[in-house]
Design an enzyme around this catalytic site. Sequence first.
Site, PDB file in Angstrom:
ATOM      1  N   ASN A 212      -8.964  -4.425  14.637  1.00 14.68           N
ATOM      2  CA  ASN A 212      -9.411  -2.925  14.743  1.00 14.68           C
ATOM      3  C   ASN A 212     -10.872  -3.077  14.186  1.00 14.68           C
ATOM      4  O   ASN A 212     -11.358  -4.193  13.853  1.00 14.68           O
ATOM      5  CB  ASN A 212      -8.693  -2.010  13.968  1.00 14.68           C
ATOM      6  N   PRO A 311       4.398  -4.604   7.384  1.00 13.46           N
ATOM      7  CA  PRO A 311       4.869  -4.007   6.140  1.00 13.46           C
ATOM      8  C   PRO A 311       3.831  -3.029   5.697  1.00 13.46           C
ATOM      9  O   PRO A 311       2.567  -3.090   6.023  1.00 13.46           O
ATOM     10  CB  PRO A 311       4.874  -5.172   4.974  1.00 13.46           C
ATOM     11  N   ASP A 312       4.325  -2.184   4.892  1.00 12.11           N
ATOM     12  CA  ASP A 312       3.307  -1.106   4.083  1.00 12.11           C
ATOM     13  C   ASP A 312       2.929  -1.502   2.949  1.00 12.11           C
ATOM     14  O   ASP A 312       3.701  -1.425   1.725  1.00 12.11           O
ATOM     15  CB  ASP A 312       4.041   0.104   4.106  1.00 12.11           C
ATOM     16  N   PHE A 329      -6.207   4.835   1.261  1.00  6.95           N
ATOM     17  CA  PHE A 329      -7.443   5.241   2.206  1.00  6.95           C
ATOM     18  C   PHE A 329      -6.497   5.596   3.565  1.00  6.95           C
ATOM     19  O   PHE A 329      -5.685   4.968   3.903  1.00  6.95           O
ATOM     20  CB  PHE A 329      -8.300   4.182   2.566  1.00  6.95           C
ATOM     21  N   LYS A 343       0.131  11.457   4.283  1.00  7.38           N
ATOM     22  CA  LYS A 343      -0.010  10.458   4.187  1.00  7.38           C
ATOM     23  C   LYS A 343       0.249   9.870   2.575  1.00  7.38           C
ATOM     24  O   LYS A 343       0.978   9.153   2.056  1.00  7.38           O
ATOM     25  CB  LYS A 343      -1.096   9.707   4.840  1.00  7.38           C
ATOM     26  N   LYS A 347       3.197   7.821   1.013  1.00  6.91           N
ATOM     27  CA  LYS A 347       3.104   6.350   0.307  1.00  6.91           C
ATOM     28  C   LYS A 347       3.321   6.522  -0.972  1.00  6.91           C
ATOM     29  O   LYS A 347       3.533   5.575  -1.990  1.00  6.91           O
ATOM     30  CB  LYS A 347       1.477   5.960   0.356  1.00  6.91           C
TER      31      LYS A 347
END
Length: 408
Positions: A212, A311-312, A329, A343, A347
């Site tokens: 990205n 994975p997170d 972020f 978000k 999280k």
Amino acid sequence: MGAHVQARHVLLGVSGGIAAYKSCELTRLLVKAGHTVQVVMTAGAARFVAPLSFQALSGRAVADDLWTSRAADGMDHIDLVRAADALVIAPASANLLGRAAHGLADDLLSTLVVARGDIPTLMAPAMNQAMWANAAVRRNVEALRGDGVRIAGPASGPQACGEVGAGRMLEPEDLLWEVEALWQPKRLTGRRVLITAGPTFEAWDAVRGLSNRSSGKMGWALARAAWEQGADVTLVAGPTALAPPWGARLIAVESALQMRDAVHEALDRAATDIFIAAAAVGDWRPAQTSSGKIKKQPGESPPTLTLQTNPDILAETAARADAPFCVGFAAEAEELLANARAKRLRKGVPLLVGNLGPQTFGREDSACVLIDAEGHRELPRLPKLALARIILEDVAARMASPTLSDPS
Ligand SMILES: Cc1cc2nc3c(=O)[nH]c(=O)nc-3n(C[C@H](O)[C@H](O)[C@H](O)COP(=O)(O)O)c2cc1C
């Protein structure tokens, strides 16, 4: 310039060493960062670089003579240092360090050192490795440290004399960080901070992959801001074009899986106070990868790329029993506030920084919104370093006040 990137006046002393040429670049970088610079040279320094070079780069005549003052009252040896926000000596020769350690005042620069009062002072030694190892030099350096002087460097490596060892002056970019750190409050001394930065690269075959547009600049700015405030900083970064950050431990990774491993290894290795997930971790990676290059066959339809979820890293870290204070972020493309709020809850982190990806990635500046359980605070478009300083200031305040760090 906002309060977090404030213009200052630097008194830059240059003494007689081969590294004096690097201080031309330091002058340029300080001026580029918005500061004003008054250069003072020793007679030795003027043997290495002509004062005219520093005059041209700083836009001010160099001061080099104790007996020829530009002040009507002849008091340059006092006035120059009173006007300064910092006294920086780069390079600091063995001779200059010795004179400074003993309070000798036999030329303009050494007299300014003695007259410096309590302004922040930094010296960047530069000399042959045997000179740096010399017992008298070591004693002088320790005495200066004891007097509150910041000794920046030296680095190790090949030297102008052909020898190899410790004694190289820090690079001008690193010295710029050191100088600006002199003015930052040390709110994070003794804290360990782990930051992720940059994009990830998810290999598909030996030459292709998914990535990205993240440049890593925000993560680098956060590492710098945390280090400036006295923290011990580890930066886990995906592929970027940025030079290793001065003052931080850099762990270079490529993929999201590698980043996750590096983060958990760092967390397992040492108790960590703050985790800032600034990396743009790829959400997906190719389900199948090839170790060779997938060949294009004439006439064949293009291959299908199947993805699997990565994975997170942030949610996993926030869920650890020994979880540090976690800051996420979110780079959103639209509906910034609503998406970033959702978000944060997803999280399970106390603080989330939301910004608009297309107006942030690769740029030197950004605008963002800080979201916590209480509400949100908008930060205007600023250089990323200024934003990072504000974010770290906010985090340091939360660390000092546990009720503010509630993730609910
Ligand atoms: C070619 C050359 C290179 C030198 N390089 C250094 C150096 O890198 N560091 C150092 O401490 N002294 C170095 N010296 C010695 C200093 O220039 C000398 O000690 C001088 O008296 C320093 O004076 P100052 O501190 O007033 O500038 C070098 C001398 C010569 C001739």
